[in-house]
Design a protein around this motif. Sequence first.
Motif, mmCIF file in Angstrom:
data_model
loop_
_atom_site.group_PDB
_atom_site.id
_atom_site.type_symbol
_atom_site.label_atom_id
_atom_site.label_comp_id
_atom_site.label_asym_id
_atom_site.label_seq_id
_atom_site.Cartn_x
_atom_site.Cartn_y
_atom_site.Cartn_z
ATOM 1 N N ARG A 59 81.151 43.035 56.338
ATOM 2 C CA ARG A 59 81.906 43.966 57.169
ATOM 3 C C ARG A 59 81.027 45.095 57.687
ATOM 4 N N LEU A 60 80.100 45.590 56.845
ATOM 5 C CA LEU A 60 79.207 46.653 57.279
ATOM 6 C C LEU A 60 78.302 46.168 58.407
ATOM 7 N N ALA A 62 79.184 43.993 60.622
ATOM 8 C CA ALA A 62 80.030 43.905 61.817
ATOM 9 C C ALA A 62 80.233 45.277 62.455
ATOM 10 N N VAL A 63 80.468 46.298 61.636
ATOM 11 C CA VAL A 63 80.774 47.614 62.212
ATOM 12 C C VAL A 63 79.523 48.390 62.613
ATOM 13 N N SER A 64 78.382 48.045 62.008
ATOM 14 C CA SER A 64 77.141 48.765 62.333
ATOM 15 C C SER A 64 76.355 48.109 63.455
ATOM 16 N N ARG A 274 80.782 57.121 57.646
ATOM 17 C CA ARG A 274 81.772 56.667 58.634
ATOM 18 C C ARG A 274 81.804 55.141 58.695
ATOM 19 N N LEU A 275 80.643 54.531 58.713
ATOM 20 C CA LEU A 275 80.575 53.073 58.812
ATOM 21 C C LEU A 275 81.167 52.399 57.575
ATOM 22 N N THR A 278 84.919 52.704 57.498
ATOM 23 C CA THR A 278 85.487 51.753 58.467
ATOM 24 C C THR A 278 85.484 50.344 57.894
ATOM 25 N N ALA A 279 84.397 49.985 57.207
ATOM 26 C CA ALA A 279 84.277 48.639 56.634
ATOM 27 C C ALA A 279 85.348 48.383 55.579
ATOM 28 N N ASP A 282 89.020 47.576 56.621
ATOM 29 C CA ASP A 282 89.311 46.309 57.292
ATOM 30 C C ASP A 282 90.360 45.506 56.502
#
Length: 329
Positions: A59-60, A62-64, A274-275, A278-279, A282
């Motif tokens: 997930r990290l 994907a968001v980064s 923040r990242l 966000t992860a 999910d």
Amino acid sequence: MMKRNLLRAMVSHAVLVCVAGTAAAQSAPAGYPVKPIRLIIPFAPGGPTDLFARLFAERLSAVSGQQVLVDNRAGAAGNIAYASVAKSPPDGYTLLLGTTGLATNPLIYKTLSYDSGKDFQPIALLAVAPLVLLTPTQGPDTVAGVVARLKTNPGHFSYPSGGSGTSTHLAAEMFKLKAGIDAIHVPYRGSGPAFLDTLAGRHVFMFDTIGASRPHVSAGKLNLVAVASAKRSQAAPGVPTFAEAGIDGMQAFTWNMLLAPAGTPRAVVEALNRLSNTAVSDPGLARRSADLAIDLTVDSTPESAAAFIASETRRWSDVVKASGIKIDE
């Protein structure tokens, strides 16, 4: 007069350039992250920490927008991984998935090659997973039954752990103190072999996570006796807490936290915070973590993460002191 004014202006400009240069050094590089990130894991592949790490890394990534590579550095209750990250460049590209040992190893090990309080920058608490009391199916299936069995021959029966000083070891020592019982500790290199010998009936009880023990419980080979948390777990709602079973104050859990080397620029820390938040927000990660009986922590801050580590050190200090756990390495 004009010369003096010109000189003052030049000095003022120099000071501004110096301040600006310092601020730039503390800011995040443009577009951070701009290359893959390495996530150091303190345990071997296949365990609950590794499984969560890979879900989180996915997930990290994907968001980064950058690949997050999981790097397992197992051994010495996490000390190998911790020392590795402590010595890494503080640039935001080498991170640590810290666990309970980050708070408890300073209490247990006489010498460490890193300082938990000074060598790391907490970013965010990611997840918490309660530990549970387990017994072989041929053994007692209640807390009272386990206590009664151990009291028939104090110091004769044994329990395993995933290694000396690990959370499963400390949880068992807390259980001994709270229940007034005695048992011999047998450390293993990870939970896998500890499970095997418990399944074979060589130990009366053990502690581990719900997720790690679920295959054995589902197969009818282990009893899930009690959960070491303040309330029942949604992953095992039929299993009582220790308080419900008559033993107060028995709370033990594993946790996962994202950290960076000390000295990482504040802007990078804030970007990573923040990242990571966000992860863990999910829904897909939440569902997959729930399958492992892991509770995700959302909206953690670097400050609250640091306070959490300090509170864990305080919480376990009495258990370590009373049990006399010391490792000379």
